[in-house]
Each structure stands twice: as C-alpha cells, then as structure tokens.
Design an enzyme around this catalytic site. Structure first.
Site, PDB file in Angstrom:
ATOM      1  N   GLY A   1      -4.853  14.401  11.493  1.00  0.00           N
ATOM      2  CA  GLY A   1      -4.182  14.168  10.198  1.00  0.00           C
ATOM      3  C   GLY A   1      -4.884  14.827   9.273  1.00  0.00           C
ATOM      4  O   GLY A   1      -5.854  15.732   9.472  1.00  0.00           O
ATOM      5  N   GLY A   2      -4.910  14.569   7.849  1.00  0.00           N
ATOM      6  CA  GLY A   2      -5.509  15.332   6.895  1.00  0.00           C
ATOM      7  C   GLY A   2      -6.786  14.588   6.630  1.00  0.00           C
ATOM      8  O   GLY A   2      -7.513  14.856   5.772  1.00  0.00           O
TER       9      GLY A   2
ATOM     10  N   GLU B   1      -5.720   7.725  -2.337  1.00  0.00           N
ATOM     11  CA  GLU B   1      -5.647   6.249  -2.235  1.00  0.00           C
ATOM     12  C   GLU B   1      -5.807   5.344  -3.498  1.00  0.00           C
ATOM     13  O   GLU B   1      -5.869   4.261  -3.291  1.00  0.00           O
ATOM     14  CB  GLU B   1      -6.388   5.906  -1.027  1.00  0.00           C
ATOM     15  CG  GLU B   1      -6.314   6.693   0.144  1.00  0.00           C
ATOM     16  CD  GLU B   1      -5.058   6.387   0.903  1.00  0.00           C
ATOM     17  OE1 GLU B   1      -4.474   5.161   0.735  1.00  0.00           O
ATOM     18  OE2 GLU B   1      -4.712   7.140   1.937  1.00  0.00           O
TER      19      GLU B   1
ATOM     20  N   HIS C   1      -6.447  10.258  12.464  1.00  0.00           N
ATOM     21  CA  HIS C   1      -6.625  10.481  11.075  1.00  0.00           C
ATOM     22  C   HIS C   1      -7.551  11.876  10.946  1.00  0.00           C
ATOM     23  O   HIS C   1      -7.177  12.327  10.098  1.00  0.00           O
ATOM     24  CB  HIS C   1      -7.455   9.339  10.561  1.00  0.00           C
ATOM     25  CG  HIS C   1      -6.750   8.201   9.942  1.00  0.00           C
ATOM     26  ND1 HIS C   1      -6.218   7.377  10.830  1.00  0.00           N
ATOM     27  CD2 HIS C   1      -6.352   7.888   8.818  1.00  0.00           C
ATOM     28  CE1 HIS C   1      -5.506   6.467  10.017  1.00  0.00           C
ATOM     29  NE2 HIS C   1      -5.359   6.639   8.824  1.00  0.00           N
ATOM     30  N   ILE C   2      -8.480  11.926  11.847  1.00  0.00           N
ATOM     31  CA  ILE C   2      -9.557  13.182  11.613  1.00  0.00           C
ATOM     32  C   ILE C   2      -9.110  14.377  12.496  1.00  0.00           C
ATOM     33  O   ILE C   2      -9.725  15.291  12.204  1.00  0.00           O
ATOM     34  CB  ILE C   2     -10.968  12.798  11.572  1.00  0.00           C
ATOM     35  CG1 ILE C   2     -11.286  12.306  12.885  1.00  0.00           C
ATOM     36  CG2 ILE C   2     -11.448  11.589  10.478  1.00  0.00           C
ATOM     37  CD1 ILE C   2     -12.758  12.331  13.060  1.00  0.00           C
ATOM     38  N   PHE C   3      -8.447  14.089  13.600  1.00  0.00           N
ATOM     39  CA  PHE C   3      -8.136  15.106  14.625  1.00  0.00           C
ATOM     40  C   PHE C   3      -6.835  15.617  14.453  1.00  0.00           C
ATOM     41  O   PHE C   3      -6.383  16.623  15.065  1.00  0.00           O
ATOM     42  CB  PHE C   3      -8.493  14.708  16.039  1.00  0.00           C
ATOM     43  CG  PHE C   3      -9.912  14.529  16.012  1.00  0.00           C
ATOM     44  CD1 PHE C   3     -10.874  15.650  15.800  1.00  0.00           C
ATOM     45  CD2 PHE C   3     -10.484  13.131  16.354  1.00  0.00           C
ATOM     46  CE1 PHE C   3     -12.286  15.345  15.954  1.00  0.00           C
ATOM     47  CE2 PHE C   3     -11.952  13.218  16.594  1.00  0.00           C
ATOM     48  CZ  PHE C   3     -12.880  14.045  16.160  1.00  0.00           C
TER      49      PHE C   3
ATOM     50  N   HIS D   1       0.779  -1.270   0.127  1.00  0.00           N
ATOM     51  CA  HIS D   1      -0.050  -0.064  -0.026  1.00  0.00           C
ATOM     52  C   HIS D   1       0.803   1.399  -0.162  1.00  0.00           C
ATOM     53  O   HIS D   1       0.733   2.161  -0.853  1.00  0.00           O
ATOM     54  CB  HIS D   1      -0.844  -0.125   1.174  1.00  0.00           C
ATOM     55  CG  HIS D   1      -1.656   1.037   1.490  1.00  0.00           C
ATOM     56  ND1 HIS D   1      -3.098   1.449   1.042  1.00  0.00           N
ATOM     57  CD2 HIS D   1      -1.412   2.430   1.927  1.00  0.00           C
ATOM     58  CE1 HIS D   1      -3.627   2.328   1.556  1.00  0.00           C
ATOM     59  NE2 HIS D   1      -2.652   3.100   1.731  1.00  0.00           N
ATOM     60  N   GLU D   2       1.717   1.477   1.056  1.00  0.00           N
ATOM     61  CA  GLU D   2       2.602   2.547   0.944  1.00  0.00           C
ATOM     62  C   GLU D   2       3.419   2.703   0.007  1.00  0.00           C
ATOM     63  O   GLU D   2       3.839   3.961  -0.580  1.00  0.00           O
ATOM     64  CB  GLU D   2       3.319   2.420   2.137  1.00  0.00           C
ATOM     65  CG  GLU D   2       2.621   2.771   3.726  1.00  0.00           C
ATOM     66  CD  GLU D   2       1.376   3.718   4.050  1.00  0.00           C
ATOM     67  OE1 GLU D   2       1.424   4.582   3.263  1.00  0.00           O
ATOM     68  OE2 GLU D   2       0.471   3.387   4.306  1.00  0.00           O
TER      69      GLU D   2
ATOM     70  N   HIS E   1       1.822   4.590  -2.782  1.00  0.00           N
ATOM     71  CA  HIS E   1       1.680   6.263  -2.876  1.00  0.00           C
ATOM     72  C   HIS E   1       3.120   6.612  -3.184  1.00  0.00           C
ATOM     73  O   HIS E   1       3.068   7.388  -3.983  1.00  0.00           O
ATOM     74  CB  HIS E   1       1.872   6.355  -1.163  1.00  0.00           C
ATOM     75  CG  HIS E   1       0.314   6.406  -0.707  1.00  0.00           C
ATOM     76  ND1 HIS E   1      -0.843   7.088  -1.276  1.00  0.00           N
ATOM     77  CD2 HIS E   1      -0.260   5.672   0.440  1.00  0.00           C
ATOM     78  CE1 HIS E   1      -1.783   6.802  -0.491  1.00  0.00           C
ATOM     79  NE2 HIS E   1      -1.543   5.963   0.584  1.00  0.00           N
TER      80      HIS E   1
HETATM   81 ZN    ZN Z   1      -2.727   5.332   2.222  1.00  0.00          ZN
END
Ligand code: ZN
Length: 699
Positions: free
Chosen positions: A617-618, A511, A613-615, A481-482, A485
């Site tokens: 991160g983006g 993604e 993730h939401i607090f 996955h990474e 990116h």
């Molecule tokens: Zn990803």
C-alpha cells in the site's frame, strides 16, 4: 474487428459512472492496451506543443491522466473487491505497460521543462492552487527520475517495474493465505463462550461452503481468518487451544509455501533503497519524506514522545489482565500468552464497565448508523445525503449508491458504499478511494466542474439471517473514519483537478478528516441519535452510554503502543535496515519490539508477511502518518470542544469553518497552513493525549 471491440469495451465507456456491472476480466487487456495507444499519441502531441501556458500544458495533461486514472482505477477497484483468477492474470499482463506509461509521463523532459518555465516566467499570473500544482509536478518529476540519464535511468525504470509486480504479488499472497485457512467446528463445546452474533456468522459461513442446514444453535460452524470471524474467537472463545491455533495461523499468514512473502519483503526493501540512492538520498525514508509534511526527524520525535506517554500505561494494562486471569482461576504455572490478551481484556472490560461489546451490537444496525452519520454531516456541513441506488452500475448486490446535495438541492458529489466482508474475493480492511475528482476541465455544459465520486469500502459483519448488519462499535468508528476521507474528496471547492479533494494532500495529513470523524462516535447527540435497537427502536440507555464513554480510554496505552510498534518498525526498515547484511527483517522487528511492546512477539511471529500497508500500500515509511495526523485530528476536534459540544449553534459554526478549510481546500494549500486557517494556531499534542487519558494528573 479491433475497432468494434474497443467501441464495445465497457472499460472504456465514458459515461458519468464506470460500468462496474459489465467490466469483466476479458476486457482488461484489450481495453488497457487500446487506451495506452491513444494516450501515447496524445502525450507525444502534448510534448511537441507544450509551452509555458496553462491551457496548452496542464489542461491536456489532466485529460491524459484522468482517462488513465479512470480506466485503471476501475480495474484495480474490481481486483480489490471482486478478485478472480482471470482478473489477476489480466492485470498481471498489462501492469508492466501501466508502469511504463507512468514512467514516461513522470520522466518527460518537455513537460518538466514547460513546468519549470511556468514557475520562472508566469508565477505571478497563477492562483494558489495552480502554484501548488506547478510545485508538485516539478517535485514529482524529480522523484520520478526526470533528471536521470543512461544506465541510471534504465536501472531506475527496471526497479519501478519490479516493485510494482512485487507489491501486487504481496497482496495476492495475503489474500490467498487468508482464504486458504478454514476450520470447521462440529462440536459446540469447542467454541463455548461465543456470542450468538458470532455463532450466526460462522454457521452462515459453513452453509455457504456446502454445509447446508447449518444453524447458529447446532452448527456446524466455519472459522476463517477475516476480522469479523477472527476477532470474536480471540475475545470470547473459552477454548484456549483453539485460540492459540487461530492466533498462530493469523500471525503466520503469507509466511510459507507458495504464498510466502518473506523473500518479497527483502527484495522490496533492497530495491527501495537502491532507488533512493539513485536519486541521491541516503535511504528510502528520506526520499519518502520529500513528499510529506513531516521529516524523518520530526516523525521520530513524535513517536518517541508518544512512546514515553504510553509505555507505562501499557505495562499496567498487561498486569491488570494477568491479575484478572489469575483471579479467575487460570491454572498456576500456565504462562499468560498472546492468545490470552484479547480474551481477558474483554473480561476485564465487562467487569470494570459492566457491559460487553456484544450488548451494543443490536443498537448499531447499519441502516440506523447510516442515518446517524448522514444526519451529523447534514447538520454540521450543511448538505443533504440521499440514497441514489440504481443511478450507477454496481459490482455486488449489497453495494449502495448515494448522492450528496447542497442545501439548495443541487448534487455536489456521489459515493458508493460496499460495506460487508466477503473473504473469498475482497481484500481485508477498510478504505476510501476516488472514482473521479472534481475538475473544471471535465465540466458538462452549464456546470462549473465535474462532480467528484468516491468509493467507501468496509469489511464489517454482514447481515445474518433476517437481521441487518449489526455492527461492533469499532466497525461504527471505521465507517465514520472512511466517510471522513470521502468528505474531503467530495466537499472540495477546488476546481483544479490536480489538487481537488484528497489529491495533492501530503500523505501524513490525509488521516486528518478521517480520524476527526471518529471523534463524533462518542458525541452524545450523534451517538444517541443513531444508537436505536434494531427491533424495538429503543434508544441506548444513558447508563450504557456513560459506560461506553468511560471505556473509551480503556487500554489506550496498549492501543497507542501497538500503533507505535508498527510505525517504528516501518521507519527502522526504511531508514536504517540494509538487506543482505546478516540480519533478517524479523530480527529488526524484534529489536524494535524491545521498546515498543510489553509482550515481545513470539519467535514464529511473521506479522510483517501480512503488513500490506507498507509492502503493498502507500504507507511505506509512512505508517507514522496515523499518529502524525491524529495529533491534527484530535486538535481539530478540540476546537469543537472549546466551542461547546452541547451548543448546537457553536457546533454548526465550527463545522462550517472546518468545511471551508480542511474539507474545501484539500491539496490546494500546504496542510499546515490549512490547519492554521481552521484552528488559528499550529497543532499541539495536548488534545490527543487528553482524549487517550495519557496526560498525567500533574498537568
Ligand atoms: Zn484512513
């Protein structure tokens, strides 16, 4: 003196690779301050001279943002992978200046006006990538508050400052509370059922914390809350009360005492809403969608469609594990609880598919998996990946460095790989980030462009004793996955720095290449090429491969529903929730859970307190992006299925097309157009539902 210090400050060195081995906490404040002084002057000069020409506007602007991105990127990277008290303090000290400079840039009227002028007067002279840059600069300036005056502007800037601090604090609290929880086990009967790999890891952790002589066989064993330790306990530990204790510790991370994130969450949501309203939006979600491929409506429509397709399957999944627990003698009258889920699911998997996740580990040692991953990429994207350890400074002895070359042997990019979990100093999860992007502005003599460099960071099981890191299959998928990116960043052919690689790609489309790469973990030639026993070299048996394939859709309804729960909670909090009106964020999550879980969260569940993730991160008003982009990635992979996965030539041809479109164009073209360039049509959800086994037999 000050001048000398700067010259020697490794944070400001301008060599090809950042001095990760030399940058220390004490360099951050003087280095960043000095940089802002210089960049401030550069920006003033640019504002005075900016006119509507590419060379006098965009090129100098890129020089400013690049220097800032590089130095700040070094600091924030080290904070993520090598956190210390001193570094934390230093970042805290200069972060307000970093936010202020960012605001100055995005609210610069002379720059904004020059970009508008280019759009109005020079449009026909620009190429496609340049047009995207002009459009996104104008859009981002608007969202960054360029149109605000007086009190509104002052308030907007205060909000940005406070939000930035809250995000850092949130992340620190999660790391601290994860790090603070430990449990030492001395009696092996308490952890009965754990496989040797977990015993090895836990005794190694104990030894590192002062229990010298700890062994996998005789302990003691130290349990922590990071994934390589937490997951095996939940899956294999027969001691139900220990599972309960650890489960509850995990779901209440950062929810009490000095690391309590609850007030931070309320404040973050309040400020985001206020900020959106200042800019004229109804709510934060609507503002966030202004930069995305989806709209609030289309994102919620997709989530609804996927919920329809997965809910009944998830209900069935739960019934199956409950039935198994009962059949295997779980005592009458004892309710099936959250800490029983993973344990019985693993038992069911073993019974149904006749293999355990543990059996696979010896076939997925990191060196073999890297060979397999690189072999695949070399074949379908026509590049070479080679070790380049020693060429660039690193921050930890386990970090690797690699170079990607084209078929003629010329380097096209570089990347770092920091693979293992280090709970004491590295934040959890896996991510890819950029070090620098491809850009013609920074080309060395004779080169067309500066080459892109990427970070790959994972938190996988570290090597235990003499053995290499033996990965779970999920960890293999994460690595792929990474790397997806990273490939989009590294194989870009765009020379305009503002939209090369992952830059300028809409958040809900990023993604695509990453989830696309995960599909290859099930591809026969790829998998069999890397799944070799780390001691004997023997390949995974055909039988085990077939079982792995069959198990791919095991509990897909449950997995999908879990992601939908996160995505729907995120949108609910950012589109409709108003803080301070009586309801708590936990009430909101519980309401969402009525339609997105088959086992409602416990009353004490404080999952949101760890939802970085939401607090932090983006992904705020953007968690749906995983599912949104999974539609794209599954559909992209289905192009390879259509061409024939066993047909090497067809795979290579399709791979070239993927490289030429999705990987090469990055942010230089709208993501829907890039997708259509590759696929020849607009995306459909069919492939995703089919891969997950969620399409009913009728169609
Ligand atoms: Zn990803």
């Amino acid at each position: 003196m000050a001048v000398d210090e700067t010259v020697q400050n490794p944070l400001l060195k301008t060599g090809k690779f950042p001095a990760f081995d030399q940058v220390k906490a004490e360099h951050v404040v003087p280095g960043i301050r000095n940089l802002f002084q210089e960049l401030g002057k550069d920006l003033e000069e640019l504002e005075e001279n900016a006119d509507a020409s590419w060379d006098s506007l965009v090129v100098p602007l890129e020089r400013i943002t690049d220097r800032l991105g590089r130095a700040w990127g070094t600091v924030s990277h080290l904070k993520s992978v090598k956190d210390t008290e001193e570094l934390r303090k230093a970042v805290e000290e200069v972060q307000p200046e970093q936010v202020a400079f960012g605001l100055r840039l995005s609210q610069s009227k002379p720059l904004y006006e020059a970009f508008c002028k280019i759009r109005d007067e020079k449009w026909s002279e620009l190429n496609e990538a340049q047009r995207r840059i002009v459009e996104t600069e104008i859009r981002d300036a608007t969202l960054g508050g360029v149109g605000l005056e007086g009190d509104a502007k002052k308030r907007f800037n205060e909000i940005q400052q406070e939000l930035s601090k809250l995000s850092t604090d949130f992340s620190n609290n999660v790391l601290d509370s994860t790090k603070a929880w430990k449990k030492l086990i001395k009696d092996q009967s308490e952890i009965k059922g754990l496989p040797p790999s977990a015993l090895g890891l836990l005794s190694q952790q104990a030894a590192r914390e002062g229990h010298e002589g700890a062994t996998p066989e005789n302990g003691p064993w130290l349990i922590t809350l990071d994934a390589p330790s937490y997951i095996p306990i939940m899956q294999y530990c027969e001691n139900r009360s220990l599972r309960e204790e650890i489960y509850k510790a995990y779901i209440t991370r950062a929810s009490e005492g000095s690391s309590d994130n609850t007030p931070l969450i309320e404040r973050i949501l309040e400020l985001r809403l206020e900020k959106a309203k200042i800019l004229g939006y109804q709510n934060f979600a609507e503002m966030s969608m202004a930069r995305k491929m989806a709209t609030l409506e289309s994102a919620e429509k997709l989530l609804g469609e996927l919920r329809e397709a997965s809910y009944d399957a998830a209900v069935k999944d739960l019934q199956e594990v409950k039935d198994l627990a009962r059949a295997k003698g779980a005592p009458e009258g004892v309710d099936f609880k959250h800490w029983d889920g993973l344990f019985w699911a693993e038992k069911l998997r073993e019974e149904r598919f006749q293999f355990s996740e543990e059996e696979l580990r010896p076939y997925f040692s990191l060196p073999r998996v890297l060979d397999g991953l690189f072999g695949l990429v070399e074949k379908i994207f026509d590049v070479q990946v080679s070790a380049a350890d020693g060429l660039a400074p690193i921050w930890d002895k386990d970090v690797r460095f690699f170079c990607i070359k084209d078929k003629t042997g010329n380097p096209v990019s570089y990347f770092y790989l920091d693979p293992y979990s280090r709970p004491a100093e590295k934040r959890g999860g896996a991510w890819m980030d950029e070090v620098v992007g491809r850009s013609k502005v920074f080309a060395d003599n004779g080169e067309a462009a500066r080459l892109p460099i990427a970070h790959m960071v994972c938190n996988q099981t570290p090597p235990v004793g003499e053995d290499p890191s033996l990965m779970t299959f999920r960890e293999v998928e994460t690595l792929f996955h990474e790397f997806g990116h990273a490939l989009q960043h590294m194989l870009t052919r765009v020379d305009e720095g503002f939209v090369s690689g992952i830059r300028g790609v809409e958040w809900d489309a990023v993604e695509l290449p990453s989830q696309f790469m995960e599909n290859w973990c099930y591809h026969r030639n790829t998998l069999m090429g890397m799944a070799k026993h780390y001691k004997t070299g023997e390949t995974l048996s055909e039988d085990l491969y077939q079982k792995l394939l069959a198990a791919r859709t095991f509990r897909a309804g449950t997995m999908t529903l879990r992601q939908l729960h996160f995505a729907c909670t995120d949108l609910e909090l950012h589109a409709r929730f108003v803080p301070g009106k009586g309801k708590s964020v936990f009430d909101v999550e519980r309401e969402v859970a009525k339609s997105t879980t088959v086992m409602p969260p416990l009353p004490e569940d404080r999952f949101l307190c760890g939802f970085a993730h939401i607090f932090a991160g983006g992904y705020s008003a953007g968690y749906y992006s995983y599912k949104w982009a999974e539609v794209l990635s599954a559909d992209a992979f289905s192009a390879f299925e259509d061409a024939g996965l066993d047909d090497d030539q067809a795979v290579v041809q399709t791979g070239q097309r993927f490289r030429d479109t999705v990987l090469a164009m990055g942010g230089s073209r709208p993501p829907l157009e890039v997708f259509v360039d590759f696929r020849g049509r607009e995306p459909s959800t069919e492939a995703l539902l089919r891969h997950n086994g969620l399409i009913s037999a009728a169609n």
